[in-house]
Motif scaffolding. Structure first.
Motif, PDB file in Angstrom:
ATOM      1  N   SER A  45       0.824  -1.207   0.000  1.00  0.00           N
ATOM      2  CA  SER A  45       0.000   0.000   0.000  1.00  0.00           C
ATOM      3  C   SER A  45       0.857   1.255   0.000  1.00  0.00           C
ATOM      4  O   SER A  45       0.638   2.174  -0.800  1.00  0.00           O
ATOM      5  CB  SER A  45      -0.921  -0.011   1.226  1.00  0.00           C
ATOM      6  N   ASN A  46       1.829   1.307   0.889  1.00  0.00           N
ATOM      7  CA  ASN A  46       2.676   2.499   0.963  1.00  0.00           C
ATOM      8  C   ASN A  46       3.515   2.676  -0.293  1.00  0.00           C
ATOM      9  O   ASN A  46       3.706   3.796  -0.779  1.00  0.00           O
ATOM     10  CB  ASN A  46       3.582   2.415   2.192  1.00  0.00           C
ATOM     11  N   LEU A  47       4.004   1.569  -0.828  1.00  0.00           N
ATOM     12  CA  LEU A  47       4.826   1.660  -2.038  1.00  0.00           C
ATOM     13  C   LEU A  47       4.007   2.194  -3.215  1.00  0.00           C
ATOM     14  O   LEU A  47       4.459   3.075  -3.962  1.00  0.00           O
ATOM     15  CB  LEU A  47       5.393   0.278  -2.366  1.00  0.00           C
ATOM     16  N   LEU A  48       2.785   1.698  -3.381  1.00  0.00           N
ATOM     17  CA  LEU A  48       1.934   2.161  -4.484  1.00  0.00           C
ATOM     18  C   LEU A  48       1.481   3.599  -4.264  1.00  0.00           C
ATOM     19  O   LEU A  48       1.364   4.374  -5.229  1.00  0.00           O
ATOM     20  CB  LEU A  48       0.724   1.236  -4.633  1.00  0.00           C
ATOM     21  N   ASN A  49       1.220   3.966  -3.026  1.00  0.00           N
ATOM     22  CA  ASN A  49       0.854   5.361  -2.745  1.00  0.00           C
ATOM     23  C   ASN A  49       1.984   6.312  -3.119  1.00  0.00           C
ATOM     24  O   ASN A  49       1.757   7.381  -3.712  1.00  0.00           O
ATOM     25  CB  ASN A  49       0.514   5.531  -1.266  1.00  0.00           C
ATOM     26  N   ILE A  50       3.217   5.929  -2.764  1.00  0.00           N
ATOM     27  CA  ILE A  50       4.377   6.761  -3.100  1.00  0.00           C
ATOM     28  C   ILE A  50       4.542   6.854  -4.610  1.00  0.00           C
ATOM     29  O   ILE A  50       4.783   7.941  -5.164  1.00  0.00           O
ATOM     30  CB  ILE A  50       5.643   6.191  -2.435  1.00  0.00           C
ATOM     31  N   ALA A  51       4.411   5.719  -5.301  1.00  0.00           N
ATOM     32  CA  ALA A  51       4.568   5.713  -6.758  1.00  0.00           C
ATOM     33  C   ALA A  51       3.514   6.584  -7.436  1.00  0.00           C
ATOM     34  O   ALA A  51       3.825   7.388  -8.333  1.00  0.00           O
ATOM     35  CB  ALA A  51       4.488   4.281  -7.277  1.00  0.00           C
ATOM     36  N   ALA A  52       2.257   6.452  -7.021  1.00  0.00           N
ATOM     37  CA  ALA A  52       1.184   7.251  -7.629  1.00  0.00           C
ATOM     38  C   ALA A  52       1.382   8.735  -7.344  1.00  0.00           C
ATOM     39  O   ALA A  52       1.161   9.594  -8.220  1.00  0.00           O
ATOM     40  CB  ALA A  52      -0.163   6.781  -7.085  1.00  0.00           C
ATOM     41  N   THR A  53       1.814   9.062  -6.118  1.00  0.00           N
ATOM     42  CA  THR A  53       2.018  10.470  -5.749  1.00  0.00           C
ATOM     43  C   THR A  53       3.158  11.085  -6.554  1.00  0.00           C
ATOM     44  O   THR A  53       3.039  12.208  -7.082  1.00  0.00           O
ATOM     45  CB  THR A  53       2.309  10.579  -4.243  1.00  0.00           C
ATOM     46  N   LEU A  54       4.281  10.367  -6.665  1.00  0.00           N
ATOM     47  CA  LEU A  54       5.415  10.889  -7.434  1.00  0.00           C
ATOM     48  C   LEU A  54       5.059  11.051  -8.912  1.00  0.00           C
ATOM     49  O   LEU A  54       5.479  12.022  -9.569  1.00  0.00           O
ATOM     50  CB  LEU A  54       6.617   9.963  -7.263  1.00  0.00           C
ATOM     51  N   PHE A  55       4.287  10.108  -9.441  1.00  0.00           N
ATOM     52  CA  PHE A  55       3.880  10.210 -10.846  1.00  0.00           C
ATOM     53  C   PHE A  55       3.094  11.496 -11.091  1.00  0.00           C
ATOM     54  O   PHE A  55       3.348  12.243 -12.050  1.00  0.00           O
ATOM     55  CB  PHE A  55       3.038   8.996 -11.231  1.00  0.00           C
ATOM     56  N   LEU A  56       2.105  11.799 -10.220  1.00  0.00           N
ATOM     57  CA  LEU A  56       1.302  13.003 -10.396  1.00  0.00           C
ATOM     58  C   LEU A  56       2.134  14.257 -10.156  1.00  0.00           C
ATOM     59  O   LEU A  56       1.984  15.271 -10.871  1.00  0.00           O
ATOM     60  CB  LEU A  56       0.112  12.969  -9.437  1.00  0.00           C
ATOM     61  N   MET A  57       3.048  14.212  -9.163  1.00  0.00           N
ATOM     62  CA  MET A  57       3.880  15.373  -8.872  1.00  0.00           C
ATOM     63  C   MET A  57       4.749  15.757 -10.074  1.00  0.00           C
ATOM     64  O   MET A  57       4.808  16.924 -10.488  1.00  0.00           O
ATOM     65  CB  MET A  57       4.777  15.086  -7.657  1.00  0.00           C
ATOM     66  N   PHE A  58       5.433  14.776 -10.633  1.00  0.00           N
ATOM     67  CA  PHE A  58       6.329  15.075 -11.755  1.00  0.00           C
ATOM     68  C   PHE A  58       5.545  15.464 -13.010  1.00  0.00           C
ATOM     69  O   PHE A  58       6.044  16.219 -13.842  1.00  0.00           O
ATOM     70  CB  PHE A  58       7.231  13.879 -12.034  1.00  0.00           C
ATOM     71  N   SER A  59       4.333  14.940 -13.129  1.00  0.00           N
ATOM     72  CA  SER A  59       3.528  15.333 -14.287  1.00  0.00           C
ATOM     73  C   SER A  59       3.010  16.759 -14.156  1.00  0.00           C
ATOM     74  O   SER A  59       2.770  17.443 -15.159  1.00  0.00           O
ATOM     75  CB  SER A  59       2.353  14.371 -14.461  1.00  0.00           C
ATOM     76  N   MET A  60       2.855  17.243 -12.908  1.00  0.00           N
ATOM     77  CA  MET A  60       2.360  18.599 -12.690  1.00  0.00           C
ATOM     78  C   MET A  60       3.495  19.623 -12.764  1.00  0.00           C
ATOM     79  O   MET A  60       3.359  20.661 -13.430  1.00  0.00           O
ATOM     80  CB  MET A  60       1.666  18.691 -11.330  1.00  0.00           C
ATOM     81  N   ASN A  61       4.619  19.359 -12.080  1.00  0.00           N
ATOM     82  CA  ASN A  61       5.751  20.306 -12.107  1.00  0.00           C
ATOM     83  C   ASN A  61       6.989  19.588 -11.590  1.00  0.00           C
ATOM     84  O   ASN A  61       7.076  19.264 -10.401  1.00  0.00           O
ATOM     85  CB  ASN A  61       5.442  21.538 -11.253  1.00  0.00           C
ATOM     86  N   TRP A  62       7.932  19.334 -12.466  1.00  0.00           N
ATOM     87  CA  TRP A  62       9.079  18.518 -12.088  1.00  0.00           C
ATOM     88  C   TRP A  62       9.986  19.216 -11.089  1.00  0.00           C
ATOM     89  O   TRP A  62      10.633  18.583 -10.256  1.00  0.00           O
ATOM     90  CB  TRP A  62       9.871  18.104 -13.323  1.00  0.00           C
ATOM     91  N   ARG A  63      10.034  20.588 -11.148  1.00  0.00           N
ATOM     92  CA  ARG A  63      10.913  21.312 -10.230  1.00  0.00           C
ATOM     93  C   ARG A  63      10.392  21.231  -8.789  1.00  0.00           C
ATOM     94  O   ARG A  63      11.157  21.006  -7.849  1.00  0.00           O
ATOM     95  CB  ARG A  63      11.034  22.774 -10.672  1.00  0.00           C
ATOM     96  N   LEU A  64       9.091  21.417  -8.619  1.00  0.00           N
ATOM     97  CA  LEU A  64       8.524  21.280  -7.279  1.00  0.00           C
ATOM     98  C   LEU A  64       8.613  19.834  -6.773  1.00  0.00           C
ATOM     99  O   LEU A  64       8.783  19.587  -5.579  1.00  0.00           O
ATOM    100  CB  LEU A  64       7.060  21.732  -7.284  1.00  0.00           C
ATOM    101  N   ALA A  65       8.514  18.863  -7.699  1.00  0.00           N
ATOM    102  CA  ALA A  65       8.615  17.465  -7.309  1.00  0.00           C
ATOM    103  C   ALA A  65      10.001  17.145  -6.758  1.00  0.00           C
ATOM    104  O   ALA A  65      10.146  16.441  -5.752  1.00  0.00           O
ATOM    105  CB  ALA A  65       8.291  16.565  -8.498  1.00  0.00           C
TER     106      ALA A  65
END
Length: 664
Positions: free
Chosen positions: A175-195
């Motif tokens: 659960s934690n691993l998939l949550n981290i993966a999904a969160t990082l995917f959305l973060m980098f898709s929105m703004n890579w510098r803030l990610a």
């Protein structure tokens, strides 16, 4: 029937804790401070039987993980495309989507919780039954060298203690691993510098966990040891025999003090364990605050420069909790797994004890033998370094199978001195025993204390196996028979009969679970105990108390005889102990024994003159050897040891019997 091979609980070396000093001390086995992947992989095999549920819960977790990050993206759209552009339709559309996604994610969370707990509870139930089943295969000597409270603690406390670890090992990690993966995917898709800025503080979550995990692993082993000690004391002190002994010697105050000392030590250990965790959580919380602060500072500058919208910063702030939260839980998961290694070692330390007596391949119907017994060249020894204590220390050291690993063994309450591994001289309890018993014969064993009578008796039903020689039943080597088939041919009346805290009827049905009321009554009448039972408050439904404590010694013996009569075996093994009973009760028991032994092969450890005189032949034992075999008259004439026993014990007893009027 469930196949427990998936649990990784196979047989190997075995044994148990040694001890020294006062009764609360023990020899603690060294614990490895590294994470033992071999033990962890062995524990994970417990999930194999439930792989369909595991796949389903993984899919649910994946869906819930992506559903958990969608609200942040919707929030960004509501702010940037709805509020800032004054579009009410966009606001309503995305708000409704936000509500629906939240409901769906909540339902998925409920489903995930149900599935994960279903898997965890099944795994725990499998561990308990596998551990209990393995203990049932052990010999009587295994339990003689251990305290029941420690074994109970391993089946209950230890297995329960790893329940949360089992749950988080599978579900928490995924659960934690998939949550981290999904969160990082959305973060980098929105703004890579803030990610990138958001993940800069990630090392702060990982660095301190290793050291904390080692410390908690050590403390967890000590905590389980003290839980085991407290279980031992409770089982001994609160049992009827222990309670009586404590009161006889006015030990209530001392027992309370010892329990209080152990309780205080356990309290201090648990406080220490909690504080170790809090230092880690303080570190994690500090870095959880640094990340959002940096995000607002740098993100605010980007908004001022019109490079991003305000909704992006708000969405990133929401996503940070979904990034740092799972990271914190993964760090705690690592600590929990490290601290669980000692628990798994304790469980596998018992599961890896190879039963001294193994099932043979052949089976025969119950009560199908004629009853011919032959002991051929039997020798048996009690080795000082043989008890399963020593084996379990080896088993805990090899619990991972692939790499040696040691663990803290359970602390025993009334500990004995440490078992030495240095070679010592073998102490033979039996040597070169040759004995033939024909069907229907009654053979009495006599001799001084320590001569080996009980040891010889225990070899017949294979409570232990001889070091040399063979025992034959109707010409069949008893080691070629299944233990069930062998023991179904014989009944045992021990010197101190045991009864469960249950009704008279339930204790009788241990011998024959299909016994009718009429069959039980017939057996009890033959054993001279029916009238006594009917005088009890509820007759055959009366609870006899722990160990049959509500019954007198003579009543327990007659009830034990009735139980064997109900079983109806062809062979009877009897440790006759009537010397402490009055003459009237003894006569009732002797009458019951006459019925029990009629037409059956019997091997009797004789304590009374009447048994000696009625035996077909008498075996005189001395220092583990057979000194002579013959009838009473023959042995009085030609065996000095038997003559001495007769003149000192049996002859005096005979004179006392002659002084008692027949009417008594």
């Amino acid at each position: 029937m469930q196949d427990f091979r998936g649990l990784g609980l196979g047989a190997g070396s075995g044994g148990g804790p040694g001890g020294g000093g006062n009764r609360w001390r023990m020899r603690e086995l060294a614990q490895n401070e590294h994470f033992d992947w071999a033990i962890f992989r062995r524990a994970l095999r417990a999930f194999v039987p439930y792989w369909p549920y595991t796949i389903i819960v993984t899919i649910v977790i994946l869906a819930a993980s992506f559903g958990g990050v969608v609200p942040a993206w919707l929030t960004q759209r509501i702010i940037d495309d709805g509020i800032q552009k004054h579009s009410m339709s966009i606001i309503v559309e995305y708000t409704l989507a936000l509500i629906l996604i939240s409901i769906a994610t909540g339902l998925l969370g409920v489903l995930q919780t149900w599935l994960s707990n279903l898997i965890a509870q099944n795994v725990m139930a499998d561990y308990r039954i596998a551990l209990f089943r393995h203990l049932q295969r052990q010999t009587v000597g295994f339990f003689a060298s251990r305290q029941a409270g420690d074994l109970v603690s391993r089946v209950t406390n230890d297995v329960t203690a790893i329940q949360s670890v089992v749950t988080t090992t599978l579900v928490g990690f995924v659960s934690n691993l998939l949550n981290i993966a999904a969160t990082l995917f959305l973060m980098f898709s929105m703004n890579w510098r803030l990610a990138i800025l958001a993940v800069i503080v990630v090392p702060g979550f990982v660095i301190p966990t290793q050291r904390v995990g080692k410390s908690r692993q050590k403390l967890q082993g000590h905590i389980q040891n003290y839980l085991s000690k407290m279980t031992v004391q409770l089982s001994e002190s609160l049992g009827v025999s222990g309670a009586l002994l404590i009161r006889i010697f006015n030990r209530q105050g001392a027992e309370e003090q010892e329990f209080a000392e152990s309780n205080r030590t356990l309290r201090d250990l648990q406080v220490r364990q909690a504080l170790i965790g809090r230092w880690l959580f303080m570190w994690l919380n500090m870095f959880s605050s640094i990340g959002p602060a940096l995000l607002w500072m740098y993100g605010g500058w980007l908004v001022v420069q019109n490079e991003i919208g305000l909704g992006v910063i708000v969405a990133f702030t929401a996503l940070l909790s979904r990034l740092y939260g799972p990271l914190s839980q993964l760090a705690q998961l690592h600590v929990s797994i490290l601290s669980s290694v000692a628990l798994f070692r304790r469980i596998y330390g018992i599961m890896d004890v190879v039963p001294e007596v193994q099932d043979g391949p052949l089976t025969i119907p119950d009560n199908s033998v004629a009853g011919r017994i032959r002991l051929d060249g039997i020798s048996f020894s009690y080795l000082p370094d043989k008890p399963e204590h020593h084996q379990e220390a080896q088993a805990q050291g090899n619990a991972g199978k692939e790499r040696p690993a040691s663990s803290a063994g359970a602390e025993t309450r009334r500990a004995k001195p440490p078992i030495q591994s240095a070679p010592t001289e073998v102490r033979w309890a039996l040597q070169d025993i040759d004995l033939a018993i024909e069907p229907g014969e009654t053979v009495a064993l006599v001799g001084p204390s320590g001569a080996g009578k009980t040891t010889l008796l225990n070899l017949i039903p294979r409570f232990s196996d001889p070091a040399n020689g063979r025992v034959y039943l109707d010409g069949m080597d008893t080691q070629t028979l299944t233990l069930h088939a062998l023991r179904a041919q014989m009944g045992l009346v021990p010197q101190d009969p045991f009864f469960f805290h249950d009704t008279v009827a339930s204790n009788l049905r241990l011998a024959k679970d299909t016994a009718t009321a009429a069959e039980m009554e017939a057996a009890c009448r033959a054993a001279q105990i029916h009238d006594t039972i009917m005088a009890l408050p509820e007759g055959y439904e009366t609870v006899v108390g722990e160990r049959g404590y509500r019954l007198s010694g003579g009543e327990r013996q007659r009830l034990a005889i009735a139980r064997v009569l109900l079983q109806g075996p062809k062979i009877v093994l009897l440790d006759e102990a009537t010397s402490a009973l009055d003459t009237v009760i003894e006569r009732k028991i002797q009458d019951a024994l006459a019925v029990l032994l009629e037409g059956r092969t019997a091997l009797v450890i004789a304590h009374r003159l009447s048994t000696i005189l009625k035996a077909d032949k008498i075996v005189v034992m001395e220092k583990g050897r057979i000194g002579a075999i013959g009838t009473h008259a023959e042995l009085v004439e030609r065996n000095p040891l038997y003559k001495e026993l007769y003149e000192t014990q049996f002859h005096i007893e005979g004179e006392l019997h002659q002084q008692v009027p027949e009417s008594s």
